[in-house]
Design a protein around this motif. Structure first.
Motif, PDB file in Angstrom:
ATOM      1  N   TYR A 115     -13.295  -2.477   3.177  1.00 42.55           N
ATOM      2  CA  TYR A 115     -14.188  -3.625   3.019  1.00 42.55           C
ATOM      3  C   TYR A 115     -15.642  -3.177   2.917  1.00 42.55           C
ATOM      4  O   TYR A 115     -16.370  -3.586   2.000  1.00 42.55           O
ATOM      5  CB  TYR A 115     -14.019  -4.578   4.194  1.00 42.55           C
ATOM      6  N   THR A 126     -17.945  -3.356  -0.600  1.00 48.09           N
ATOM      7  CA  THR A 126     -19.019  -4.361  -0.619  1.00 48.09           C
ATOM      8  C   THR A 126     -20.406  -3.733  -0.603  1.00 48.09           C
ATOM      9  O   THR A 126     -21.402  -4.441  -0.767  1.00 48.09           O
ATOM     10  CB  THR A 126     -18.892  -5.328   0.576  1.00 48.09           C
ATOM     11  N   LEU A 133      -8.340 -14.437   6.702  1.00 52.29           N
ATOM     12  CA  LEU A 133      -9.570 -13.777   6.261  1.00 52.29           C
ATOM     13  C   LEU A 133      -9.266 -12.387   5.723  1.00 52.29           C
ATOM     14  O   LEU A 133      -9.885 -11.941   4.746  1.00 52.29           O
ATOM     15  CB  LEU A 133     -10.557 -13.690   7.425  1.00 52.29           C
ATOM     16  N   ASP A 173      -7.641 -12.775   2.268  1.00 45.92           N
ATOM     17  CA  ASP A 173      -8.527 -13.357   1.261  1.00 45.92           C
ATOM     18  C   ASP A 173      -9.737 -12.493   0.931  1.00 45.92           C
ATOM     19  O   ASP A 173     -10.282 -12.590  -0.178  1.00 45.92           O
ATOM     20  CB  ASP A 173      -9.023 -14.731   1.730  1.00 45.92           C
ATOM     21  N   ASP A 174     -10.184 -11.670   1.900  1.00 46.72           N
ATOM     22  CA  ASP A 174     -11.479 -11.016   1.685  1.00 46.72           C
ATOM     23  C   ASP A 174     -11.568  -9.588   2.203  1.00 46.72           C
ATOM     24  O   ASP A 174     -12.180  -8.736   1.558  1.00 46.72           O
ATOM     25  CB  ASP A 174     -12.579 -11.861   2.345  1.00 46.72           C
ATOM     26  N   ILE A 175     -10.982  -9.296   3.358  1.00 46.91           N
ATOM     27  CA  ILE A 175     -11.230  -8.002   3.991  1.00 46.91           C
ATOM     28  C   ILE A 175     -10.482  -6.871   3.299  1.00 46.91           C
ATOM     29  O   ILE A 175     -11.039  -5.789   3.071  1.00 46.91           O
ATOM     30  CB  ILE A 175     -10.861  -8.051   5.490  1.00 46.91           C
ATOM     31  N   GLU A 180     -11.009  -3.245  -8.231  1.00 48.18           N
ATOM     32  CA  GLU A 180     -12.247  -2.758  -7.612  1.00 48.18           C
ATOM     33  C   GLU A 180     -12.396  -1.290  -7.972  1.00 48.18           C
ATOM     34  O   GLU A 180     -11.399  -0.554  -8.021  1.00 48.18           O
ATOM     35  CB  GLU A 180     -12.187  -2.890  -6.083  1.00 48.18           C
ATOM     36  N   ARG A 234      -9.271  -4.441   0.801  1.00 48.74           N
ATOM     37  CA  ARG A 234      -9.825  -4.062  -0.504  1.00 48.74           C
ATOM     38  C   ARG A 234      -9.142  -2.842  -1.144  1.00 48.74           C
ATOM     39  O   ARG A 234      -9.243  -2.651  -2.350  1.00 48.74           O
ATOM     40  CB  ARG A 234     -11.322  -3.761  -0.380  1.00 48.74           C
TER      41      ARG A 234
END
Length: 339
Positions: A301, A305, A158, A161-163, A174, A165
């Motif tokens: 993260y 987001t 996780l 893949d996502d956290i 980003e 940044r």
């Protein structure tokens, strides 16, 4: 200083009268009597229905419901499966049933009469919550077979893949979040810190809650602590849950960039939370920089987001993400001596 009340209203959910007639009839049938009262939950950041239904015979159930074409349906079904397999005695609401009706999915849970902890952390509430989590972490340190059979994801995956940044920010994938000048210069250090999280998490063999924030905690009138919203159960180190739990209360400070003096500052100021983290059983054996690594990852993260609202979330989520990211970064900056 006076502490803030429990979590403020964070969402606008559909009310009982807005649910499809067929779903309301099916829920009343499960209750065994007509529904005479519906008290909607005021916290949380999702757009699904959530609230306590009261039947004419006095029966009560806490219901989560969402349209069948929503990601929330998958999340509620996952939560039902996890709760059904948690070991007996863990302080989590138990599922009663699920149903599909009128194009909606609904999950019925035991009612927990309680309130989220106050923000910033009240010393007594923090102590009780930490003691409860220590017990939960000990039980989940060796994954029960029923839960392992659900094939929970790994925090290491996780994170990759996502956290994480900050690496995306450094690579231009980003935009750089708005940061104080003295922190905007720390991007290389932030990238280096967050990059260690996957390897640290991969070494863990136990299970964790995965989304342990104060608004997923309820304290009842008997002083018992309940942990709710188990959708994101995953393999990972218990100290990750501990950081997110402490951070949620720290993010409730009037200004996390400035330590607050006053009655409850003993558990509000980041320097005191360092000691709370280090003394907790969940942090035993953690890498020396586990707290810094987690704070760096969470800051990146949350801050990145905060620029968008997913379709399953309310308009209040970006403010929560931004507040949490600023708190994580402020706590990390103090620990690193970034001025």
């Amino acid at each position: 200083m006076t502490s803030s009340p429990p979590y403020p209203t964070t969402t606008r959910r559909p009310g009982w009268s807005e649910l499809p007639v067929g779903l309301r009839a099916a829920l009343a049938d499960r209750l065994g009597a007509p529904v005479v009262g519906a008290s909607a939950a005021a916290d949380g950041f999702t757009r699904g229905f959530a609230g306590v239904l009261t039947a004419a015979d006095g029966g009560r159930v806490f219901v989560k419901a969402a349209p069948g074409n929503s990601h929330l349906t998958d999340w509620y079904a996952r939560e039902a499966a996890v709760l059904d397999r948690l070991p007996p005695g863990l302080p989590a609401p138990r599922p009663r049933w699920t149903l599909h009706e009128a194009g909606w999915f609904a999950l019925g849970l035991d009612v927990v009469d309680g309130l989220p902890p106050r923000r910033p952390w009240d010393p007594a509430e923090l102590a009780t919550t930490l003691a409860t989590y220590a017990d939960v972490a000990a039980v989940l340190a060796t994954p029960p077979a029923d839960l392992a059979a659900l094939d929970p994801p790994h925090l290491a995956d996780l994170a990759r893949d996502d956290i994480l940044r900050w690496g995306d920010v450094a690579a231009g994938r980003e935009p750089l979040p708005a940061l104080p000048t003295h922190l905007g210069r720390r991007l290389p250090e932030l990238v280096a810190l967050e990059s260690r999280l996957p390897a640290y998490a991969a070494a863990a063999t136990g299970l964790i809650h995965g989304d342990l924030r104060p608004d997923n905690v309820l304290l009842d009138a008997h002083g018992r602590v309940w942990l709710c919203d188990w959708t994101w159960l995953c393999h990972g180190p218990a100290w990750f849950d501990l950081v997110t739990l402490l951070l949620g209360g720290y993010a409730g400070s009037p200004d996390p960039l400035v330590p607050v003096d006053g009655l409850n500052a003993v558990v509000t100021a980041a320097d005191r939370l360092d000691a709370v983290f280090a003394a907790h059983p969940a942090a035993a054996g953690a890498p020396p920089d586990a707290l810094d690594v987690t704070l760096a990852a969470l800051a990146g993260y949350f801050l990145t987001t905060a620029s968008a609202t997913p379709p399953t979330a309310t308009a209040h989520l970006p403010a929560h993400q931004r507040r949490s990211g600023e708190a994580a970064l402020a706590w990390l900056a103090r620990r690193q001596g970034w001025t």
